[in-house]
Write a protein that holds these residues in place. Structure first.
Motif, PDB file in Angstrom:
ATOM      1  N   ILE A   2       0.852  -1.185   0.000  1.00  0.00           N
ATOM      2  CA  ILE A   2       0.000   0.000   0.000  1.00  0.00           C
ATOM      3  C   ILE A   2       0.889   1.236   0.000  1.00  0.00           C
ATOM      4  N   TYR A   3       0.621   2.140  -0.918  1.00  0.00           N
ATOM      5  CA  TYR A   3       1.347   3.402  -0.998  1.00  0.00           C
ATOM      6  C   TYR A   3       0.478   4.514  -0.433  1.00  0.00           C
ATOM      7  N   GLY A   4       1.028   5.301   0.481  1.00  0.00           N
ATOM      8  CA  GLY A   4       0.307   6.439   1.035  1.00  0.00           C
ATOM      9  C   GLY A   4       0.683   7.713   0.293  1.00  0.00           C
ATOM     10  N   ILE A   5      -0.257   8.639   0.196  1.00  0.00           N
ATOM     11  CA  ILE A   5      -0.024   9.915  -0.468  1.00  0.00           C
ATOM     12  C   ILE A   5      -0.522  11.031   0.433  1.00  0.00           C
ATOM     13  N   THR A   6       0.371  11.942   0.788  1.00  0.00           N
ATOM     14  CA  THR A   6      -0.015  13.112   1.567  1.00  0.00           C
ATOM     15  C   THR A   6       0.710  14.318   0.984  1.00  0.00           C
ATOM     16  N   GLY A   7       0.418  15.502   1.506  1.00  0.00           N
ATOM     17  CA  GLY A   7       1.057  16.691   0.965  1.00  0.00           C
ATOM     18  C   GLY A   7       0.521  17.955   1.590  1.00  0.00           C
ATOM     19  N   ASN A   8       0.967  19.075   1.045  1.00  0.00           N
ATOM     20  CA  ASN A   8       0.580  20.394   1.541  1.00  0.00           C
ATOM     21  C   ASN A   8      -0.469  20.988   0.605  1.00  0.00           C
ATOM     22  N   PRO A   9      -1.751  20.970   0.998  1.00  0.00           N
ATOM     23  CA  PRO A   9      -2.818  21.420   0.101  1.00  0.00           C
ATOM     24  C   PRO A   9      -2.828  22.922  -0.135  1.00  0.00           C
ATOM     25  N   THR A  10      -2.004  23.694   0.562  1.00  0.00           N
ATOM     26  CA  THR A  10      -1.956  25.141   0.335  1.00  0.00           C
ATOM     27  C   THR A  10      -1.086  25.506  -0.858  1.00  0.00           C
ATOM     28  N   LYS A  11      -0.368  24.544  -1.412  1.00  0.00           N
ATOM     29  CA  LYS A  11       0.524  24.814  -2.544  1.00  0.00           C
ATOM     30  C   LYS A  11      -0.204  24.514  -3.854  1.00  0.00           C
ATOM     31  N   ASP A  12      -0.296  25.499  -4.719  1.00  0.00           N
ATOM     32  CA  ASP A  12      -0.973  25.312  -5.999  1.00  0.00           C
ATOM     33  C   ASP A  12      -0.244  24.302  -6.882  1.00  0.00           C
ATOM     34  N   GLU A  13       1.067  24.173  -6.683  1.00  0.00           N
ATOM     35  CA  GLU A  13       1.853  23.253  -7.510  1.00  0.00           C
ATOM     36  C   GLU A  13       1.630  21.792  -7.150  1.00  0.00           C
ATOM     37  N   LEU A  14       0.854  21.543  -6.106  1.00  0.00           N
ATOM     38  CA  LEU A  14       0.665  20.174  -5.615  1.00  0.00           C
ATOM     39  C   LEU A  14      -0.177  19.306  -6.538  1.00  0.00           C
ATOM     40  N   TRP A  15      -1.248  19.864  -7.117  1.00  0.00           N
ATOM     41  CA  TRP A  15      -2.340  19.049  -7.604  1.00  0.00           C
ATOM     42  C   TRP A  15      -1.997  18.229  -8.843  1.00  0.00           C
TER      43      TRP A  15
END
Length: 297
Positions: A2-15
């Motif tokens: 299983i691979y988990g994915i998280t991140g910083n949703p305030t960064k426009d470059e994330l999506w």
């Protein structure tokens, strides 16, 4: 796996990069979990199917996942580590921030990185962690740090006076804006910006770096990793001060409290790909060896 994915949703470059990873996993039939705010952001932008689950917390992802991808900067990766507490799950940082010493995979390398991970072509680096205790009844939730602990003057004017002992032996009384107690991983973070030395991750050590010391002869010092440090703020005034772990701060008004800092029993585990090396990261991020004509504009 299983691979988990998280991140910083305030960064426009994330999506877009996260959407590419989700599609990559889906096309190849790999199991993955997405942190709820990231999944919701992808859905509202029409980048994932409404059928993708969105109820997973970071703790769920790290505890159940075999490997977690963190999209953001070093701070995003540190938050993922702290939200889960001590855990052996390897973390891979994908940099959409600035320097990125911990999140050192660039977006342009993402597909190559995914191929290596799925093929098992990676290693896991165990990074040393520090833990702290305070002899106080005040709320204290900064119990461990990947980068550093900091005693700081909390923005108030004037220096603070900090007494430090190492293994019960007095080392120094610092008159300064504050004092950083860093791991080798943290040597390229706050400690570096205040003149501390760069320590390779495989070296087991603790770095003491004063912040703007009043005495010019006071310099950073590197101590054995198994040292026990105690520090006390002993000002005669009522100036409050901060004790922080990886940027997470607790304010104190009581002077004379003893903070004990030593090596933690657990590590934080970082994924490293075959072509990654600490020295390569240093050359890239700090632009070592780059001539003026080669530097980006």
């Amino acid at each position: 796996m299983i691979y988990g994915i998280t991140g910083n949703p305030t960064k426009d470059e994330l999506w877009d990069p996260v959407a590419e990873v989700v599609a990559w996993f889906q096309d190849r039939g790999h199991d993955f979990w997405i942190h709820a705010p990231i999944a919701e952001g992808l859905r509202t932008r029409g980048l994932i199917s409404p059928a993708v689950e969105t109820e997973h917390s970071v703790a769920d992802i790290v505890q159940a996942g075999d490997l977690v991808l963190s999209f953001g900067g070093d701070g995003t990766l540190l938050r993922a580590a702290h939200l889960t507490g001590p855990n052996d799950t390897p973390l891979l940082g994908v940099n959409i921030g600035r320097l990125g010493f911990l999140a050192d995979i660039e977006v342009e390398q993402l597909h190559e990185a995914l191929e290596s991970i799925v093929a098992g072509e990676y290693t896991v680096e165990e990074r040393m962690v520090l833990e702290a205790q305070a002899n106080s009844d005040a709320p204290f939730d900064t119990e461990w740090a990947v980068n550093e602990f900091v005693v700081d003057r909390s923005g108030a004017a004037g220096l603070i006076k900090i007494e430090v002992e190492v293994d019960g032996t007095p080392l120094n009384t610092y008159w300064a804006d504050g004092l950083i107690m860093a791991t080798p991983t943290g040597s390229t973070a706050y400690s570096l910006s205040t003149g501390g030395p760069i320590i390779a991750p495989g070296v087991e050590a603790v770095i003491l770096t004063p912040i703007a010391p009043h005495t010019l002869t006071v310099r950073p010092i590197v101590l054995p990793a198994d040292s026990t440090l105690t520090c006390r703020v002993v000002d005669d005034n009522d100036q409050p001060y901060v004790f922080a772990a990886d940027g997470r701060s607790t304010m104190f008004k009581e002077h004379g409290l003893q903070f004990t800092v030593q090596r933690a029993p657990h590590t934080v585990n970082l994924v490293k790909l075959p072509d990654q090396h600490f020295f390569k990261t240093l050359r890239s991020k700090l632009m070592w060896g780059v001539r003026r004509s080669d530097a980006p504009e």
